[in-house]
Scaffold this motif. Structure first.
Motif, PDB file in Angstrom:
ATOM      1  N   ALA A 289      52.080  35.113  28.442  1.00  0.00           N
ATOM      2  CA  ALA A 289      51.452  36.387  28.787  1.00  0.00           C
ATOM      3  C   ALA A 289      50.739  36.296  30.133  1.00  0.00           C
ATOM      4  O   ALA A 289      50.087  35.294  30.437  1.00  0.00           O
ATOM      5  N   ALA A 290      50.851  37.357  30.912  1.00  0.00           N
ATOM      6  CA  ALA A 290      50.063  37.474  32.151  1.00  0.00           C
ATOM      7  C   ALA A 290      48.675  37.974  31.774  1.00  0.00           C
ATOM      8  O   ALA A 290      48.539  38.850  30.913  1.00  0.00           O
ATOM      9  N   VAL A 291      47.656  37.416  32.403  1.00  0.00           N
ATOM     10  CA  VAL A 291      46.274  37.791  32.065  1.00  0.00           C
ATOM     11  C   VAL A 291      45.435  37.900  33.336  1.00  0.00           C
ATOM     12  O   VAL A 291      45.825  37.428  34.402  1.00  0.00           O
ATOM     13  N   GLY A 292      44.240  38.470  33.177  1.00  0.00           N
ATOM     14  CA  GLY A 292      43.222  38.411  34.217  1.00  0.00           C
ATOM     15  C   GLY A 292      42.269  37.272  33.886  1.00  0.00           C
ATOM     16  O   GLY A 292      42.046  36.955  32.720  1.00  0.00           O
ATOM     17  N   GLY A 293      41.707  36.657  34.923  1.00  0.00           N
ATOM     18  CA  GLY A 293      40.755  35.569  34.719  1.00  0.00           C
ATOM     19  C   GLY A 293      39.331  36.095  34.729  1.00  0.00           C
ATOM     20  O   GLY A 293      38.996  36.962  35.541  1.00  0.00           O
ATOM     21  N   ILE A 294      38.508  35.596  33.812  1.00  0.00           N
ATOM     22  CA  ILE A 294      37.104  36.036  33.752  1.00  0.00           C
ATOM     23  C   ILE A 294      36.168  34.878  34.128  1.00  0.00           C
ATOM     24  O   ILE A 294      35.329  35.018  35.001  1.00  0.00           O
ATOM     25  N   THR A 295      36.314  33.741  33.458  1.00  0.00           N
ATOM     26  CA  THR A 295      35.417  32.625  33.754  1.00  0.00           C
ATOM     27  C   THR A 295      36.012  31.758  34.870  1.00  0.00           C
ATOM     28  O   THR A 295      37.202  31.822  35.182  1.00  0.00           O
ATOM     29  N   ARG A 296      35.136  30.941  35.454  1.00  0.00           N
ATOM     30  CA  ARG A 296      35.417  30.249  36.713  1.00  0.00           C
ATOM     31  C   ARG A 296      36.733  29.464  36.722  1.00  0.00           C
ATOM     32  O   ARG A 296      37.467  29.479  37.712  1.00  0.00           O
ATOM     33  N   ALA A 297      37.027  28.784  35.605  1.00  0.00           N
ATOM     34  CA  ALA A 297      38.223  27.931  35.579  1.00  0.00           C
ATOM     35  C   ALA A 297      39.522  28.744  35.589  1.00  0.00           C
ATOM     36  O   ALA A 297      40.591  28.213  35.902  1.00  0.00           O
ATOM     37  N   MET A 298      39.410  30.033  35.260  1.00  0.00           N
ATOM     38  CA  MET A 298      40.619  30.856  35.070  1.00  0.00           C
ATOM     39  C   MET A 298      41.009  31.555  36.367  1.00  0.00           C
ATOM     40  O   MET A 298      41.072  32.782  36.453  1.00  0.00           O
ATOM     41  N   LYS A 299      41.298  30.758  37.370  1.00  0.00           N
ATOM     42  CA  LYS A 299      41.603  31.309  38.704  1.00  0.00           C
ATOM     43  C   LYS A 299      43.065  31.769  38.765  1.00  0.00           C
ATOM     44  O   LYS A 299      43.895  31.323  37.952  1.00  0.00           O
ATOM     45  N   PRO A 300      43.382  32.626  39.718  1.00  0.00           N
ATOM     46  CA  PRO A 300      44.764  33.105  39.832  1.00  0.00           C
ATOM     47  C   PRO A 300      45.777  31.956  39.887  1.00  0.00           C
ATOM     48  O   PRO A 300      45.544  30.937  40.535  1.00  0.00           O
ATOM     49  N   ALA A 301      46.874  32.144  39.146  1.00  0.00           N
ATOM     50  CA  ALA A 301      47.998  31.198  38.983  1.00  0.00           C
ATOM     51  C   ALA A 301      47.688  30.052  38.015  1.00  0.00           C
ATOM     52  O   ALA A 301      48.567  29.246  37.712  1.00  0.00           O
ATOM     53  N   GLN A 302      46.430  29.988  37.513  1.00  0.00           N
ATOM     54  CA  GLN A 302      46.084  28.973  36.503  1.00  0.00           C
ATOM     55  C   GLN A 302      46.819  29.274  35.191  1.00  0.00           C
ATOM     56  O   GLN A 302      47.026  30.428  34.832  1.00  0.00           O
ATOM     57  N   ILE A 303      47.186  28.212  34.478  1.00  0.00           N
ATOM     58  CA  ILE A 303      47.737  28.371  33.128  1.00  0.00           C
ATOM     59  C   ILE A 303      46.664  27.940  32.134  1.00  0.00           C
ATOM     60  O   ILE A 303      45.972  26.940  32.342  1.00  0.00           O
ATOM     61  N   ALA A 304      46.517  28.708  31.060  1.00  0.00           N
ATOM     62  CA  ALA A 304      45.542  28.367  30.020  1.00  0.00           C
ATOM     63  C   ALA A 304      46.180  28.525  28.647  1.00  0.00           C
ATOM     64  O   ALA A 304      47.066  29.370  28.456  1.00  0.00           O
ATOM     65  N   ILE A 305      45.719  27.691  27.706  1.00  0.00           N
ATOM     66  CA  ILE A 305      46.206  27.744  26.319  1.00  0.00           C
ATOM     67  C   ILE A 305      45.011  28.140  25.458  1.00  0.00           C
ATOM     68  O   ILE A 305      44.233  27.274  25.016  1.00  0.00           O
TER      69      ILE A 305
END
Ligand code: HPA
Length: 246
Positions: A84-100
């Motif tokens: 899923a494409a998402v918007g980042g809210i907290t600092r680590a969630m920068k553009p192009a970052q992948i998160a699980i």
């Protein structure tokens, strides 16, 4: 074990997938977003579904989540990797970052969100304390380490209704609520998978900073550029995860 990938915005198809055939599935809830695509990713069999249709035409609030998940179950799928494409809210969630992500807060409304709506003799209250399958999350995180792909291994996903992006105040509220990521398709998809006893994990790809976190307007051009890079990494991550799933 049969593995499926649900692709979101920026992942309507996987070029590296060697397609063997496609199949349409009828469900009691209507038609899924697209035909299910059977293929091999680096030699491993899987089923792919384009969440927004192929071509990408179905907005988040119009997706037939029940049909999509029911169809996967009917095809014998037991594990789902949902991108899923998402918007980042907290600092680590920068553009192009992948998160699980490991948690969800659901802010969506008016969506068909359960398989247990009509047959009241069989109302089932699933345990949703931990919405994602931990063994799948850990497999993705291990795959990322093997492939040298930087992922954030935790996070709370906020599901908003869309299709508009949020206001700056809404993003502030989501941050206050403890959310790290914001997207529009994580729910009811995750809950429906759990209702059908399917192991489900989410791979979020950050397309932009949440509204108000930067002084400039969020543009589709910015979202597309970040997704291009993020999805390139996500496909490598999927391929490695599929290898570990054998
Ligand atoms: N908000 C909600 N969903 C999204 C966003 C966002 O900023 N970016 C990509 N999907």
């Amino acid at each position: 074990m049969t593995l499926a990938i649900i692709g979101g915005t920026g992942l309507t198809a996987i070029d590296r997938l060697t397609i063997t055939h496609t199949q349409s599935v009828d469900t009691p809830f209507g038609a899924p977003s697209a035909d299910y695509v059977f293929g091999e990713l680096d030699g491993r069999q899987l089923i792919f579904l384009a969440r927004h249709g192929n071509p990408h035409t179905i907005p988040p609030h119009k997706i037939n989540y029940r049909a999509n998940i029911w169809g996967l179950k009917a095809l014998g799928v037991t594990e789902i990797l949902a991108v899923a494409a998402v918007g980042g809210i907290t600092r680590a969630m920068k553009p192009a970052q992948i998160a699980i992500p490991d948690q969800i807060i659901d802010y969506s409304y008016g969506r068909e969100h359960t398989f247990f709506a009509d047959d009241l003799a069989h109302v089932t209250h699933i345990d949703f304390s931990y919405p994602y399958a931990e063994h799948l999350r850990q497999r993705i995180i291990a795959a990322a380490a093997t492939a040298g792909i930087d992922v954030v291994g935790t996070g709370t996903y906020a599901c908003t209704q869309g299709p508009r992006l949020e206001t700056a105040a809404e993003i502030k509220r989501l941050a206050n609520d403890g959310c790290d990521l914001v997207g529009m398709t994580g729910m009811p998809e995750a809950a429906l998978a759990k209702e059908l006893d399917l192991a489900y994990a989410n791979i979020s790809v950050v397309a932009n900073w949440g509204a108000g976190l930067e002084s400039t307007e969020i543009t589709m051009a910015e979202i597309e550029a970040n997704l291009k890079l993020g999805m390139h990494n996500a496909i490598n991550l999927l391929a490695q995860t599929v290898l570990l799933s054998a």
